[in-house]
Design a protein around this motif. Structure first.
Motif, PDB file in Angstrom:
ATOM      1  N   LEU A 119      -0.333  11.606  -3.176  1.00 26.74           N
ATOM      2  CA  LEU A 119       0.333  11.740  -1.880  1.00 26.74           C
ATOM      3  C   LEU A 119       0.846  10.401  -1.360  1.00 26.74           C
ATOM      4  N   GLU A 120       0.230   9.294  -1.827  1.00 20.90           N
ATOM      5  CA  GLU A 120       0.756   7.970  -1.488  1.00 20.90           C
ATOM      6  C   GLU A 120       2.079   7.728  -2.210  1.00 20.90           C
ATOM      7  N   LEU A 121       2.148   8.209  -3.477  1.00 26.71           N
ATOM      8  CA  LEU A 121       3.334   7.965  -4.308  1.00 26.71           C
ATOM      9  C   LEU A 121       4.434   8.993  -4.075  1.00 26.71           C
ATOM     10  N   GLU A 122       4.028  10.256  -3.854  1.00 27.06           N
ATOM     11  CA  GLU A 122       5.004  11.346  -3.705  1.00 27.06           C
ATOM     12  C   GLU A 122       4.601  12.277  -2.558  1.00 27.06           C
ATOM     13  N   PRO A 123       4.707  11.817  -1.331  1.00 26.25           N
ATOM     14  CA  PRO A 123       4.302  12.674  -0.206  1.00 26.25           C
ATOM     15  C   PRO A 123       5.166  13.920  -0.049  1.00 26.25           C
ATOM     16  N   TRP A 124       6.333  13.933  -0.699  1.00 23.26           N
ATOM     17  CA  TRP A 124       7.277  15.049  -0.593  1.00 23.26           C
ATOM     18  C   TRP A 124       7.096  16.081  -1.687  1.00 23.26           C
TER      19      TRP A 124
END
Length: 620
Positions: free
Chosen positions: A444-449
């Protein structure tokens, strides 16, 4: 009495010598020929003749003898603009952009004026450098200063340069301001739009063209394929055929790329037959494309036939075949082919090892995977994040989740989302909730989307019955307005692609499809099938859960395949997401009940379902 050098006899003699040199240059095809001719030029004292030097430079470029071109050019005392242009073109065509620009600077310092032949290859050099509009803009400034901007060839080169350098707005401005637009101008702007992922604009220009040539069609077909729009690429190719435009080798590379994406193996077969009938030379590139189409279309036997029949193979040929075997679960065969590749002296590259490690992953060859990962260094290849991702996946799928986590912690390069995703998938398979939560935090830090991360964690909680945690994850998704990627499955019937989504009723034969689904449901229950409803939303009843599973996109595609193809023929499905556990179990039974081979290509690999079994051995 006139000087001897200007006598008709001497001039006539020199003309004969020049004609002899030009005749030799016209039939030369190798570096060995170049050195022999160059030696003769020196012996005749013609090494300062700019006209001969220009012809020799052109030959150096066409035979990739660029080092000799440098030597030749640097020994000319007073090069003309024509010689400079020829050398600039040679450097640009041999992908030496820095040297191309340096030569132009040298030309300016020598106060030799540029002409309209100078700039197109300078612009090509700017376009091959990393996206750098300032360099291209500087050359554009020179073009304006010297008054050559109206030149159509130069303007087309400017449009091409700006689109390749990431400035589509400038390319569009030049196109709009062009007083005249030839077919090259239109092709350049269409290619630029597709290159910058502005597919709709590219198609708009294509439809507006006053006339088209085969390059126009090739640009649009390849543009759709390169932007992941395989269905549109194939539709456009059919229209191209309908309008009577004869495809060439470039067309077919784009079409085969689209076939590989869509799993359209029947169209791929047609292209293969067309190549053989039309006499188009089956070069390495086309063969590689065919291997890719057959592999990704589920016809591995035909892919291997193409590979084995190649007179010449590149490293890409070996990589494609190794990756194809890996995707289909033939890990041992992929490893064996890699060993054969080494025995034949073909040097593997980093992509080769991704294929080999993937083969070990899909076949559960943990020890072999560890060994090949260590052997990369022997070939002078430093492992990249993709290789670490393969090994993490290998260990995780094999149950070595803690070892996989330790590898991530000790990586010399930062792990990316793919690596944490592989670990999260392993935690899902083996029920390691604590480590899964750690992986999700990183993801979620790298790809919150990315909705897939939330969905995986939600499924882990659901499988363990932690429904409060499931709701908390979904609430977080809603709060961040993250949308789950809808699952879709496609099937090729008579060279047409039919696509389905969950609960789809838009197909013309929808009534028959749902009747077949109902029939299958009854047969499955009689065969002992129990729907796996663990990961379906908990706030609906069991009957609704079963219905939600029954209308998954791959089940709709399979039902359509059963009613639309002759009994006993294979059914090939392409799915954009990973096959869920319930559909996997159901498809195994359907293959036995219906007596069909069902081949499903999901986001991860191929599944060959036959007589109640799957080639992945329930390991995917």
């Amino acid at each position: 009495m006139p000087p001897l050098l200007h006598s008709p006899f001497i001039n006539s003699k020199y003309r004969l010598i020049e004609e002899e040199i030009f005749s030799l240059l016209s039939i030369s095809t190798s570096f060995n020929h170049i050195t022999q001719i160059h030696a003769r030029i020196f012996a005749l004292g013609l090494h300062q003749n700019n006209f001969i030097a220009t012809k020799l430079l052109t030959l150096c470029s066409s035979t990739s003898s660029i080092n000799h071109a440098f030597l030749l050019f640097n020994h000319i005392s007073n090069p003309t603009v024509c010689l400079y242009n020829t050398f600039i073109r040679a450097l640009s065509q041999n992908n030496l952009p820095i040297q191309t620009l340096k030569t132009y600077t040298q030309m300016k310092n020598a106060q030799i004026p540029s002409d309209n032949y100078t700039f197109p290859f300078l612009l090509k050099a700017c376009a091959t450098l990393p996206p750098s509009p300032p360099l291209g803009r500087a050359v554009h400034g020179e073009i304006i200063r010297t008054g050559f901007e109206p030149d159509p060839y130069i303007r087309n080169s400017l449009i091409d340069m700006y689109s390749k350098c990431g400035s589509l707005e400038s390319a569009l401005y030049l196109f709009d301001e062009s007083p005249t637009r030839d077919i090259v101008t239109w092709n350049s702007i269409i290619a630029g739009c597709f290159r910058r992922e502005n597919v709709e604009k590219g198609r708009e220009f294509f439809d507006k063209m006053p006339q088209r040539n085969v390059v126009s069609w090739n640009t649009a077909v390849a543009g759709y394929a390169q932007n992941g729009r395989a269905t549109e690429a194939l539709k456009l190719f059919r229209r191209m055929q309908y309008e009577g435009v004869k495809p060439n080798g470039v067309t077919l590379v784009g079409v085969l790329s689209a076939c590989a994406q869509a799993g359209a193996v029947e169209v791929g077969k047609w292209v293969h037959r067309y190549i053989e009938r039309s006499g188009i030379r089956m070069d390495v590139l086309l063969n590689n494309c065919l291997i890719d189409v057959y592999s990704k279309g589920g016809n591995l036997r035909e892919a291997r036939r193409v590979f084995d029949g190649m007179g010449e193979r590149s490293v890409v040929s070996w990589n494609s075949m190794i990756s194809g075997l890996a995707m289909h679960g033939y890990g041992e065969d992929a490893v064996s082919l890699f060993e054969e590749m080494e025995r034949e002296g073909v040097e593997p590259n980093d992509i080769t090892f991704i294929g080999v490690l993937s083969a070990c992953t899909h076949a559960g060859l943990i020890d072999e995977g560890r060994r090949y990962f260590s052997r990369m260094v022997e070939h002078g290849i430093t492992p990249k994040v993709e290789h670490y991702g393969c090994v993490v996946d290998l260990l995780g799928r094999g149950g070595c989740v803690i070892e996989a986590h330790e590898l991530i912690k000790n990586m010399p390069i930062p792990p990316d989302a793919g690596i944490w995703g592989a670990l999260l998938g392993a935690c899902r398979t083996h029920g390691n909730l604590e480590l899964a939560e750690q992986a999700v935090i990183r993801l979620l830090e790298l790809e919150p989307w990315n909705a897939g991360n939330y969905v995986l964690l939600s499924n882990i909680y659901a499988a363990k019955g932690c429904w409060d945690d499931v709701e908390r994850v979904r609430e977080r998704m809603r709060g961040r307005k993250v949308q789950k990627t809808p699952g879709s499955s496609s099937i090729e019937i008579e060279s047409s692609i039919h696509e389905f989504v969950i609960g789809d009723r838009s197909h013309p034969r929808s009534k028959e499809i749902y009747e077949k689904l109902e029939e299958l449901g009854m047969k499955l229950k009689l065969a002992g099938y129990v729907p796996n409803t663990n990961s379906v939303l908990h706030d609906i009843c069991e009957e609704e859960k079963e219905h939600a599973l029954n209308v998954h996109s791959e089940k709709l595609a399979i039902a359509f395949g059963l009613i639309a193809t002759p009994p006993g023929t294979p059914i090939r499905i392409v799915k954009n997401l990973r096959v869920c556990g319930d559909c996997h179990s159901a498809t195994k039974l359907i293959s036995k009940i219906e007596g069909r081979e069902i081949i499903v290509r999901d986001r991860i690999r191929f599944h060959h379902f036959n007589d109640g079994m799957c080639s992945c051995k329930d390991y995917w």
